[in-house]
Design a protein around this motif. Sequence first.
Motif, PDB file in Angstrom:
ATOM      1  N   ARG A  21       0.816  -1.218   0.000  1.00  0.00           N
ATOM      2  CA  ARG A  21       0.000   0.000   0.000  1.00  0.00           C
ATOM      3  C   ARG A  21       0.856   1.277   0.000  1.00  0.00           C
ATOM      4  O   ARG A  21       0.479   2.278  -0.597  1.00  0.00           O
ATOM      5  CB  ARG A  21      -0.960   0.010   1.190  1.00  0.00           C
ATOM      6  CG  ARG A  21      -2.147  -0.910   0.999  1.00  0.00           C
ATOM      7  CD  ARG A  21      -3.219  -0.689   2.048  1.00  0.00           C
ATOM      8  NE  ARG A  21      -2.732  -0.685   3.417  1.00  0.00           N
ATOM      9  CZ  ARG A  21      -2.600  -1.763   4.187  1.00  0.00           C
ATOM     10  NH1 ARG A  21      -2.938  -2.949   3.730  1.00  0.00           N
ATOM     11  NH2 ARG A  21      -2.158  -1.663   5.423  1.00  0.00           N
ATOM     12  N   GLN A  22       1.997   1.236   0.663  1.00  0.00           N
ATOM     13  CA  GLN A  22       2.852   2.426   0.735  1.00  0.00           C
ATOM     14  C   GLN A  22       3.289   2.908  -0.650  1.00  0.00           C
ATOM     15  O   GLN A  22       3.554   4.088  -0.838  1.00  0.00           O
ATOM     16  CB  GLN A  22       4.098   2.147   1.588  1.00  0.00           C
ATOM     17  CG  GLN A  22       3.798   2.095   3.064  1.00  0.00           C
ATOM     18  CD  GLN A  22       5.019   1.713   3.885  1.00  0.00           C
ATOM     19  OE1 GLN A  22       5.975   1.122   3.391  1.00  0.00           O
ATOM     20  NE2 GLN A  22       4.982   2.046   5.163  1.00  0.00           N
ATOM     21  N   VAL A  23       3.357   1.991  -1.612  1.00  0.00           N
ATOM     22  CA  VAL A  23       3.796   2.362  -2.965  1.00  0.00           C
ATOM     23  C   VAL A  23       2.701   2.115  -4.003  1.00  0.00           C
ATOM     24  O   VAL A  23       2.965   2.105  -5.208  1.00  0.00           O
ATOM     25  CB  VAL A  23       5.096   1.631  -3.358  1.00  0.00           C
ATOM     26  CG1 VAL A  23       6.249   2.064  -2.469  1.00  0.00           C
ATOM     27  CG2 VAL A  23       4.917   0.122  -3.318  1.00  0.00           C
ATOM     28  N   SER A  24       1.480   1.894  -3.540  1.00  0.00           N
ATOM     29  CA  SER A  24       0.336   1.617  -4.420  1.00  0.00           C
ATOM     30  C   SER A  24       0.615   0.474  -5.385  1.00  0.00           C
ATOM     31  O   SER A  24       0.165   0.492  -6.530  1.00  0.00           O
ATOM     32  CB  SER A  24      -0.051   2.879  -5.203  1.00  0.00           C
ATOM     33  OG  SER A  24      -0.396   3.902  -4.308  1.00  0.00           O
ATOM     34  N   GLY A  25       1.385  -0.497  -4.932  1.00  0.00           N
ATOM     35  CA  GLY A  25       1.664  -1.673  -5.747  1.00  0.00           C
ATOM     36  C   GLY A  25       2.649  -1.447  -6.870  1.00  0.00           C
ATOM     37  O   GLY A  25       2.801  -2.294  -7.746  1.00  0.00           O
ATOM     38  N   ASN A  29      11.899  -0.140  -7.268  1.00  0.00           N
ATOM     39  CA  ASN A  29      13.163   0.027  -7.975  1.00  0.00           C
ATOM     40  C   ASN A  29      13.000   1.187  -8.961  1.00  0.00           C
ATOM     41  O   ASN A  29      12.178   1.115  -9.871  1.00  0.00           O
ATOM     42  CB  ASN A  29      13.511  -1.258  -8.726  1.00  0.00           C
ATOM     43  CG  ASN A  29      14.801  -1.163  -9.491  1.00  0.00           C
ATOM     44  OD1 ASN A  29      15.258  -0.096  -9.868  1.00  0.00           O
ATOM     45  ND2 ASN A  29      15.405  -2.303  -9.750  1.00  0.00           N
ATOM     46  N   PRO A  30      13.782   2.270  -8.804  1.00  0.00           N
ATOM     47  CA  PRO A  30      13.608   3.435  -9.675  1.00  0.00           C
ATOM     48  C   PRO A  30      13.879   3.138 -11.152  1.00  0.00           C
ATOM     49  O   PRO A  30      13.416   3.870 -12.018  1.00  0.00           O
ATOM     50  CB  PRO A  30      14.601   4.462  -9.120  1.00  0.00           C
ATOM     51  CG  PRO A  30      15.541   3.695  -8.276  1.00  0.00           C
ATOM     52  CD  PRO A  30      14.828   2.459  -7.809  1.00  0.00           C
ATOM     53  N   ILE A  83      10.869  -3.546   1.453  1.00  0.00           N
ATOM     54  CA  ILE A  83      10.662  -2.745   0.248  1.00  0.00           C
ATOM     55  C   ILE A  83       9.810  -3.573  -0.708  1.00  0.00           C
ATOM     56  O   ILE A  83       9.932  -4.796  -0.757  1.00  0.00           O
ATOM     57  CB  ILE A  83      12.017  -2.352  -0.384  1.00  0.00           C
ATOM     58  CG1 ILE A  83      11.821  -1.377  -1.530  1.00  0.00           C
ATOM     59  CG2 ILE A  83      12.831  -3.563  -0.792  1.00  0.00           C
ATOM     60  CD1 ILE A  83      13.124  -0.744  -2.007  1.00  0.00           C
ATOM     61  N   TRP A  84       8.906  -2.910  -1.426  1.00  0.00           N
ATOM     62  CA  TRP A  84       8.039  -3.608  -2.391  1.00  0.00           C
ATOM     63  C   TRP A  84       8.686  -3.534  -3.770  1.00  0.00           C
ATOM     64  O   TRP A  84       8.978  -2.444  -4.270  1.00  0.00           O
ATOM     65  CB  TRP A  84       6.654  -2.966  -2.423  1.00  0.00           C
ATOM     66  CG  TRP A  84       5.710  -3.740  -3.279  1.00  0.00           C
ATOM     67  CD1 TRP A  84       5.357  -3.470  -4.569  1.00  0.00           C
ATOM     68  CD2 TRP A  84       5.017  -4.930  -2.917  1.00  0.00           C
ATOM     69  NE1 TRP A  84       4.473  -4.428  -5.021  1.00  0.00           N
ATOM     70  CE2 TRP A  84       4.254  -5.333  -4.023  1.00  0.00           C
ATOM     71  CE3 TRP A  84       4.964  -5.702  -1.759  1.00  0.00           C
ATOM     72  CZ2 TRP A  84       3.440  -6.459  -4.021  1.00  0.00           C
ATOM     73  CZ3 TRP A  84       4.165  -6.827  -1.742  1.00  0.00           C
ATOM     74  CH2 TRP A  84       3.413  -7.192  -2.855  1.00  0.00           C
ATOM     75  N   VAL A  85       8.962  -4.672  -4.366  1.00  0.00           N
ATOM     76  CA  VAL A  85       9.552  -4.741  -5.705  1.00  0.00           C
ATOM     77  C   VAL A  85       8.860  -5.827  -6.511  1.00  0.00           C
ATOM     78  O   VAL A  85       8.227  -6.721  -5.951  1.00  0.00           O
ATOM     79  CB  VAL A  85      11.073  -5.031  -5.659  1.00  0.00           C
ATOM     80  CG1 VAL A  85      11.845  -3.868  -5.080  1.00  0.00           C
ATOM     81  CG2 VAL A  85      11.373  -6.308  -4.901  1.00  0.00           C
ATOM     82  N   CYS A  86       8.983  -5.725  -7.834  1.00  0.00           N
ATOM     83  CA  CYS A  86       8.453  -6.813  -8.647  1.00  0.00           C
ATOM     84  C   CYS A  86       9.463  -7.957  -8.591  1.00  0.00           C
ATOM     85  O   CYS A  86      10.608  -7.776  -8.182  1.00  0.00           O
ATOM     86  CB  CYS A  86       8.154  -6.362 -10.074  1.00  0.00           C
ATOM     87  SG  CYS A  86       9.573  -5.963 -11.080  1.00  0.00           S
TER      88      CYS A  86
END
Length: 103
Positions: A21-25, A29-30, A83-86
């Motif tokens: 939720r913090q990154v809206s999915g 990774n920039p 951290i949320w990453v694919c």
Amino acid sequence: MPKSAPPRDDFKRDVIETLYRQVSGVCSNPDCMVVTTGPVLTLAPEKSSNIGVAAHITAAAKGGPRYDPAMSSAERKSASNGIWVCHNPALKAKNEVRRKGRA
């Protein structure tokens, strides 16, 4: 008898959901920034797909990459260590660490 893996400080479901939720999915990774959830239109229009993962910043288990023995179990399991990453960046980072021989 094979040696068992050390215990892992895995994220609980609520931490995983918070990181998502913090990154809206969106992958954190920039160089990626892909949306990690979406419909599965061709196979099952009523379902969705998720290629995202909550990854540990410092390792979840002793012997893992970036393991910090000074951290408590609670700190390792917390959202501040995640951290949320694919899957692609998560696996790439993990494989890069293995390739370079870092633990």
